[in-house]
Design a protein around this motif. Structure first.
Motif, PDB file in Angstrom:
ATOM      1  N   ALA A  98       0.836  -1.199   0.000  1.00 48.85           N
ATOM      2  CA  ALA A  98       0.000   0.000   0.000  1.00 48.85           C
ATOM      3  C   ALA A  98       0.872   1.251   0.000  1.00 48.85           C
ATOM      4  CB  ALA A  98      -0.937  -0.009   1.210  1.00 48.85           C
ATOM      5  N   ARG A  99       1.927   1.226   0.796  1.00 48.28           N
ATOM      6  CA  ARG A  99       2.837   2.382   0.852  1.00 48.28           C
ATOM      7  C   ARG A  99       3.535   2.579  -0.488  1.00 48.28           C
ATOM      8  NH1 ARG A  99       2.326   6.741   3.676  1.00 48.28           N
ATOM      9  NH2 ARG A  99       4.084   8.012   3.113  1.00 48.28           N
ATOM     10  N   ALA A 100       3.913   1.472  -1.111  1.00 50.63           N
ATOM     11  CA  ALA A 100       4.564   1.552  -2.417  1.00 50.63           C
ATOM     12  C   ALA A 100       3.608   2.168  -3.446  1.00 50.63           C
ATOM     13  CB  ALA A 100       5.026   0.175  -2.865  1.00 50.63           C
ATOM     14  N   MET A 101       2.331   1.798  -3.386  1.00 51.94           N
ATOM     15  CA  MET A 101       1.330   2.355  -4.307  1.00 51.94           C
ATOM     16  C   MET A 101       1.172   3.859  -4.061  1.00 51.94           C
ATOM     17  SD  MET A 101      -0.724   2.141  -6.791  1.00 51.94           S
ATOM     18  CE  MET A 101      -0.856   0.408  -7.133  1.00 51.94           C
ATOM     19  N   PHE A 102       1.183   4.259  -2.799  1.00 51.66           N
ATOM     20  CA  PHE A 102       1.074   5.681  -2.455  1.00 51.66           C
ATOM     21  C   PHE A 102       2.266   6.451  -3.029  1.00 51.66           C
ATOM     22  CE2 PHE A 102       1.876   9.258   0.429  1.00 51.66           C
ATOM     23  CZ  PHE A 102       0.671   9.927   0.315  1.00 51.66           C
ATOM     24  N   GLU A 103       3.462   5.928  -2.831  1.00 45.32           N
ATOM     25  CA  GLU A 103       4.675   6.599  -3.339  1.00 45.32           C
ATOM     26  C   GLU A 103       4.677   6.636  -4.867  1.00 45.32           C
ATOM     27  OE1 GLU A 103       6.781   8.352  -1.579  1.00 45.32           O
ATOM     28  OE2 GLU A 103       5.711   7.810   0.253  1.00 45.32           O
ATOM     29  N   TYR A 104       4.226   5.542  -5.494  1.00 44.44           N
ATOM     30  CA  TYR A 104       4.134   5.480  -6.956  1.00 44.44           C
ATOM     31  C   TYR A 104       3.156   6.551  -7.459  1.00 44.44           C
ATOM     32  CZ  TYR A 104       2.863   3.661 -11.563  1.00 44.44           C
ATOM     33  OH  TYR A 104       2.607   3.538 -12.903  1.00 44.44           O
ATOM     34  N   THR A 105       2.037   6.698  -6.758  1.00 44.30           N
ATOM     35  CA  THR A 105       1.036   7.704  -7.119  1.00 44.30           C
ATOM     36  C   THR A 105       1.647   9.097  -7.092  1.00 44.30           C
ATOM     37  OG1 THR A 105      -0.781   6.346  -6.295  1.00 44.30           O
ATOM     38  CG2 THR A 105      -1.180   8.724  -6.419  1.00 44.30           C
ATOM     39  N   LYS A 106       2.411   9.399  -6.053  1.00 44.08           N
ATOM     40  CA  LYS A 106       3.060  10.718  -5.971  1.00 44.08           C
ATOM     41  C   LYS A 106       4.041  10.916  -7.131  1.00 44.08           C
ATOM     42  CE  LYS A 106       4.804  11.079  -1.863  1.00 44.08           C
ATOM     43  NZ  LYS A 106       5.242  11.401  -0.494  1.00 44.08           N
ATOM     44  N   LEU A 120     -11.166  17.377  -6.531  1.00 51.09           N
ATOM     45  CA  LEU A 120     -11.242  15.933  -6.823  1.00 51.09           C
ATOM     46  C   LEU A 120     -10.899  15.087  -5.596  1.00 51.09           C
ATOM     47  CD1 LEU A 120      -9.508  15.893 -10.321  1.00 51.09           C
ATOM     48  CD2 LEU A 120     -11.954  15.592  -9.846  1.00 51.09           C
ATOM     49  N   LEU A 121     -10.160  15.653  -4.677  1.00 51.89           N
ATOM     50  CA  LEU A 121      -9.780  14.916  -3.461  1.00 51.89           C
ATOM     51  C   LEU A 121     -10.988  14.653  -2.569  1.00 51.89           C
ATOM     52  CD1 LEU A 121      -6.516  16.861  -2.742  1.00 51.89           C
ATOM     53  CD2 LEU A 121      -6.652  14.415  -3.249  1.00 51.89           C
ATOM     54  N   ARG A 122     -12.041  15.410  -2.762  1.00 50.37           N
ATOM     55  CA  ARG A 122     -13.244  15.254  -1.930  1.00 50.37           C
ATOM     56  C   ARG A 122     -14.361  14.523  -2.664  1.00 50.37           C
ATOM     57  NH1 ARG A 122     -10.442  18.312   0.630  1.00 50.37           N
ATOM     58  NH2 ARG A 122     -10.291  20.444   1.198  1.00 50.37           N
ATOM     59  N   PRO A 135      -8.863   6.312   2.480  1.00 54.77           N
ATOM     60  CA  PRO A 135      -9.167   7.686   2.935  1.00 54.77           C
ATOM     61  C   PRO A 135      -8.000   8.397   3.640  1.00 54.77           C
ATOM     62  CG  PRO A 135     -11.031   6.265   3.357  1.00 54.77           C
ATOM     63  CD  PRO A 135      -9.913   5.378   2.865  1.00 54.77           C
ATOM     64  N   PHE A 136      -7.272   7.697   4.507  1.00 55.41           N
ATOM     65  CA  PHE A 136      -6.160   8.366   5.202  1.00 55.41           C
ATOM     66  C   PHE A 136      -5.031   8.700   4.228  1.00 55.41           C
ATOM     67  CE2 PHE A 136      -4.482   4.065   5.433  1.00 55.41           C
ATOM     68  CZ  PHE A 136      -3.103   4.242   5.388  1.00 55.41           C
ATOM     69  N   GLU A 137      -4.884   7.885   3.168  1.00 53.82           N
ATOM     70  CA  GLU A 137      -3.853   8.172   2.163  1.00 53.82           C
ATOM     71  C   GLU A 137      -4.247   9.395   1.334  1.00 53.82           C
ATOM     72  OE1 GLU A 137      -1.951   3.881   1.060  1.00 53.82           O
ATOM     73  OE2 GLU A 137      -4.037   4.190   0.501  1.00 53.82           O
ATOM     74  N   ILE A 138      -5.531   9.532   1.069  1.00 52.79           N
ATOM     75  CA  ILE A 138      -6.016  10.689   0.314  1.00 52.79           C
ATOM     76  C   ILE A 138      -5.760  11.971   1.106  1.00 52.79           C
ATOM     77  CG2 ILE A 138      -8.075  11.813  -0.648  1.00 52.79           C
ATOM     78  CD1 ILE A 138      -9.078   8.921  -1.296  1.00 52.79           C
TER      79      ILE A 138
END
Length: 85
Positions: free
Chosen positions: A22-30, A82-84, A56-59
């Motif tokens: 999940a963390r890797a996906m978050f970093e990839y998204t950034k 879009l974040l909301r 939600p917490f990642e958003i």
């Protein structure tokens, strides 16, 4: 006894792997968002995809990061709603 302990260890490892992924996906998204930040339309499109796959917490964490990015690229501010979504 032993099987229960092994299952408990397996469950902990599985949870740890899921957190890492999940963390890797978050970093990839950034990384993706940073690469398309030159184009607000593309940025909004990628942000919309990210909101669909992040928790939600990642958003919320992503919003903090994006607000910093907007200071450098004010034209990206139009994507913040879009974040909301």
């Amino acid at each position: 006894g032993k099987i229960k302990k092994l299952l408990a260890v397996d469950k902990k490892l599985l949870n740890l792997n899921l957190e890492i992924m999940a963390r890797a996906m978050f970093e990839y998204t950034k990384t993706i968002l940073e690469k398309v930040s030159f184009n607000p339309a593309l940025f909004c499109k990628e942000l919309q995809k990210a909101v669909g796959r992040l928790l939600p917490f990642e958003i919320k964490e992503l919003e903090i990061w994006i607000r910093q990015l907007v200071l450098k690229n004010p034209e990206l501010e139009t994507c913040i709603p879009l974040l909301r979504a």
